[in-house]
Design an enzyme around this catalytic site. Structure first.
Site, PDB file in Angstrom:
ATOM      1  N   LYS A  13       0.848  -1.148   0.035  1.00 20.10           N
ATOM      2  CA  LYS A  13      -0.093   0.157  -0.041  1.00 20.10           C
ATOM      3  C   LYS A  13       0.950   1.222  -0.052  1.00 20.10           C
ATOM      4  CE  LYS A  13      -2.114  -0.933   3.934  1.00 20.10           C
ATOM      5  NZ  LYS A  13      -1.431  -2.314   4.383  1.00 20.10           N
ATOM      6  N   ARG A  89     -10.022   0.793   8.208  1.00 22.38           N
ATOM      7  CA  ARG A  89      -9.627  -0.472   8.368  1.00 22.38           C
ATOM      8  C   ARG A  89     -10.631  -1.203   9.214  1.00 22.38           C
ATOM      9  NH1 ARG A  89      -3.671  -1.414   9.470  1.00 22.38           N
ATOM     10  NH2 ARG A  89      -3.064   0.828   8.653  1.00 22.38           N
ATOM     11  N   ARG A 126      11.498  -5.610   5.363  1.00 22.01           N
ATOM     12  CA  ARG A 126      11.408  -4.062   5.052  1.00 22.01           C
ATOM     13  C   ARG A 126      12.068  -3.384   6.009  1.00 22.01           C
ATOM     14  NH1 ARG A 126       5.385  -1.621   5.607  1.00 22.01           N
ATOM     15  NH2 ARG A 126       5.495  -2.684   7.758  1.00 22.01           N
ATOM     16  N   ARG A 158      10.967  -1.361  11.317  1.00 17.86           N
ATOM     17  CA  ARG A 158       9.789  -0.795  12.137  1.00 17.86           C
ATOM     18  C   ARG A 158       9.660  -1.673  13.380  1.00 17.86           C
ATOM     19  NH1 ARG A 158       4.694   0.635   8.226  1.00 17.86           N
ATOM     20  NH2 ARG A 158       3.457  -0.706   9.853  1.00 17.86           N
ATOM     21  N   ARG A 169      -0.914  -8.452  13.238  1.00 15.37           N
ATOM     22  CA  ARG A 169      -1.540  -7.703  12.369  1.00 15.37           C
ATOM     23  C   ARG A 169      -2.519  -8.253  11.270  1.00 15.37           C
ATOM     24  NH1 ARG A 169       3.955  -5.261  11.145  1.00 15.37           N
ATOM     25  NH2 ARG A 169       3.063  -4.099   9.539  1.00 15.37           N
TER      26      ARG A 169
HETATM   27  P1  AP5 Z   1       4.754  -1.889   1.958  1.00 10.22           P
HETATM   28  O1  AP5 Z   1       4.583  -0.589   0.893  1.00 10.22           O
HETATM   29  O2  AP5 Z   1       5.567  -0.931   2.853  1.00 10.22           O
HETATM   30  O3  AP5 Z   1       3.433  -2.221   2.433  1.00 10.22           O
HETATM   31  P2  AP5 Z   1       2.249  -1.716   3.067  1.00 10.22           P
HETATM   32  O4  AP5 Z   1       0.902  -2.446   2.521  1.00 10.22           O
HETATM   33  O5  AP5 Z   1       2.317  -0.473   3.239  1.00 10.22           O
HETATM   34  O6  AP5 Z   1       2.190  -2.392   4.660  1.00 10.22           O
HETATM   35  P3  AP5 Z   1       2.140  -1.981   6.058  1.00 10.22           P
HETATM   36  O7  AP5 Z   1       3.102  -2.844   7.041  1.00 10.22           O
HETATM   37  O8  AP5 Z   1       2.668  -0.536   6.155  1.00 10.22           O
HETATM   38  O9  AP5 Z   1       0.654  -1.857   6.425  1.00 10.22           O
HETATM   39  P4  AP5 Z   1       0.172  -1.792   7.789  1.00 10.22           P
HETATM   40  O10 AP5 Z   1      -1.281  -1.559   7.680  1.00 10.22           O
HETATM   41  O11 AP5 Z   1       0.686  -3.065   8.784  1.00 10.22           O
HETATM   42  O12 AP5 Z   1       0.947  -0.414   8.384  1.00 10.22           O
HETATM   43  P5  AP5 Z   1       0.461   0.812   8.684  1.00 10.22           P
HETATM   44  O13 AP5 Z   1       1.688   1.821   8.716  1.00 10.22           O
HETATM   45  O14 AP5 Z   1      -0.694   1.262   7.692  1.00 10.22           O
HETATM   46  O15 AP5 Z   1       5.712  -2.883   1.422  1.00 10.22           O
HETATM   47  C1  AP5 Z   1       6.069  -3.768   2.377  1.00 10.22           C
HETATM   48  C2  AP5 Z   1       7.443  -4.257   1.795  1.00 10.22           C
HETATM   49  O16 AP5 Z   1       7.566  -4.963   0.404  1.00 10.22           O
HETATM   50  C3  AP5 Z   1       8.663  -3.001   1.659  1.00 10.22           C
HETATM   51  O17 AP5 Z   1       9.992  -3.438   1.871  1.00 10.22           O
HETATM   52  C4  AP5 Z   1       8.647  -3.007   0.338  1.00 10.22           C
HETATM   53  O18 AP5 Z   1       9.724  -2.490  -0.461  1.00 10.22           O
HETATM   54  C5  AP5 Z   1       8.406  -4.274  -0.303  1.00 10.22           C
HETATM   55  N1  AP5 Z   1       7.527  -4.144  -1.735  1.00 10.22           N
HETATM   56  C6  AP5 Z   1       6.137  -3.481  -1.896  1.00 10.22           C
HETATM   57  N2  AP5 Z   1       5.862  -3.831  -3.157  1.00 10.22           N
HETATM   58  C7  AP5 Z   1       6.778  -4.852  -3.688  1.00 10.22           C
HETATM   59  C8  AP5 Z   1       6.580  -5.503  -4.615  1.00 10.22           C
HETATM   60  N3  AP5 Z   1       5.865  -5.531  -5.850  1.00 10.22           N
HETATM   61  N4  AP5 Z   1       7.637  -6.530  -5.063  1.00 10.22           N
HETATM   62  C9  AP5 Z   1       8.330  -6.729  -4.021  1.00 10.22           C
HETATM   63  N5  AP5 Z   1       8.598  -6.193  -2.798  1.00 10.22           N
HETATM   64  C10 AP5 Z   1       7.574  -5.263  -2.535  1.00 10.22           C
HETATM   65  O19 AP5 Z   1      -0.305   0.683  10.148  1.00 10.22           O
HETATM   66  C11 AP5 Z   1       0.641   0.550  11.085  1.00 10.22           C
HETATM   67  C12 AP5 Z   1      -0.202   0.625  12.482  1.00 10.22           C
HETATM   68  O20 AP5 Z   1      -0.768   1.613  12.926  1.00 10.22           O
HETATM   69  C13 AP5 Z   1      -1.283  -0.465  12.500  1.00 10.22           C
HETATM   70  O21 AP5 Z   1      -0.926  -1.823  12.949  1.00 10.22           O
HETATM   71  C14 AP5 Z   1      -2.339   0.239  13.755  1.00 10.22           C
HETATM   72  O22 AP5 Z   1      -1.586   0.000  14.940  1.00 10.22           O
HETATM   73  C15 AP5 Z   1      -2.085   1.547  13.408  1.00 10.22           C
HETATM   74  N6  AP5 Z   1      -2.984   2.160  12.582  1.00 10.22           N
HETATM   75  C16 AP5 Z   1      -2.800   2.574  11.143  1.00 10.22           C
HETATM   76  N7  AP5 Z   1      -4.228   2.830  10.693  1.00 10.22           N
HETATM   77  C17 AP5 Z   1      -4.911   2.587  11.426  1.00 10.22           C
HETATM   78  C18 AP5 Z   1      -6.355   2.171  11.456  1.00 10.22           C
HETATM   79  N8  AP5 Z   1      -7.082   3.155  10.222  1.00 10.22           N
HETATM   80  N9  AP5 Z   1      -7.106   2.111  12.416  1.00 10.22           N
HETATM   81  C19 AP5 Z   1      -6.528   1.611  13.685  1.00 10.22           C
HETATM   82  N10 AP5 Z   1      -5.177   1.539  13.703  1.00 10.22           N
HETATM   83  C20 AP5 Z   1      -4.277   2.068  12.645  1.00 10.22           C
HETATM   84 MG    MG Z   2       2.424   0.963   5.028  1.00  8.83          MG
END
Ligand code: AP5
Ligand code: MG
Length: 215
Positions: A13, A89, A126, A158, A169
């Site tokens: 994402k 989410r 990552r 992270r 998660r």
């Molecule tokens: P990346 O693009 O970083 O993946 P992502 O989908 O963004 O994964 P996240 O871990 O960031 O999602 P998340 O939902 O856990 O975290 P968030 O920060 O939103 O890619 C991952 C890796 O793959 C990277 O190394 C990248 O280089 C690689 N990659 C990408 N594309 C690729 C490809 N095509 N081929 C190969 N490699 C590739 O949330 C964190 C925390 O915040 C949550 O757990 C929660 O506690 C809180 N939070 C956030 N939003 C909310 C909400 N709306 N409600 C409640 N709590 C929330």
């Molecule tokens: Mg992300």
């Protein structure tokens, strides 16, 4: 453009939202990045959410929803639209967003579809910039010594990218966020995109789903 990007943790994402935001010149709003900045700055919200993020649980809906709504009121978003990454989410968040946007609503919700075994591998590899949040991996590191190519910040793992938090998660995605995917599907707003393959191949699939053409 008013876009929501959904997908399992590690589905890409953040990676795709950065590319889409640059290409279409639309603000990228990542709730994860906003929360991590609040933690780093030690704001009252940051102090409240630090431990919750670290153990891979979800932040209460009212905190995240208020944060997003404040951002949606800002001038750049009102003029240019938004790409929401990591919100909504839960179904409660999706309903709150629908109410907030009113009749103009969303253009589309995109779900990046990547099997969980692959997302676990991506997440353990990552690395992110501790200052600007730029995303790297052990397969695609910054050019010099784990120093961010964009801002020079330190590139680190992270806190929630440890195996125990990752599993928690991913389980929450199935129970809390898959119902959001179905919620958008029922409203005929959903595009399901295969999220495997190269980053540019995934970007092209999303662009085709949004505009019908591959640039
Ligand atoms: P990346 O693009 O970083 O993946 P992502 O989908 O963004 O994964 P996240 O871990 O960031 O999602 P998340 O939902 O856990 O975290 P968030 O920060 O939103 O890619 C991952 C890796 O793959 C990277 O190394 C990248 O280089 C690689 N990659 C990408 N594309 C690729 C490809 N095509 N081929 C190969 N490699 C590739 O949330 C964190 C925390 O915040 C949550 O757990 C929660 O506690 C809180 N939070 C956030 N939003 C909310 C909400 N709306 N409600 C409640 N709590 C929330
Ligand atoms: Mg992300």
């Amino acid at each position: 453009m008013r876009l929501v990007v959904l997908g399992r943790q590690g589905s890409g994402k953040g990676t795709q939202c950065v590319l889409l935001s640059r290409y279409y010149a639309v603000p990228h709003i990542s709730t994860g990045d906003m929360l991590r900045s609040a933690v780093k700055a030690g704001t009252p919200i940051g102090l409240k959410v630090r431990e919750i993020i670290g153990r891979g649980a979800l932040i209460p809906d009212d905190i995240v929803t208020d944060m997003v709504f404040n951002r949606l009121m800002e001038g750049d978003v009102r003029n240019l639209g938004f790409i929401l990454d990591g919100f909504p989410r839960t179904v409660a968040q999706a309903e709150a967003l629908e109410q907030m946007l009113g009749e103009s609503g969303l253009d589309r919700a995109v779900e990046l579809d990547v099997p969980s075994e692959l997302t676990i591998r991506r997440l353990t590899a990552r690395r992110v910039c501790s200052d600007c949040g730029a995303i790297y991996s052990t397969h695609k590191p910054p050019k010099f010594n784990w120093t961010c190519d964009i801002c020079g910040g330190e590139v680190v793992q992270r806190d929630d990218d440890r195996e125990e938090s990752i599993r928690k998660r991913l389980a929450l995605y199935d129970t809390e966020t898959l119902p959001v995917v179905q919620w958008y599907e029922k409203r005929s707003l959903l595009s399901r995109i295969t999220g495997t393959g190269s980053q540019s191949a995934v970007l092209k699939r999303i662009q085709k789903a949004l505009t019908g053409v591959v640039p």
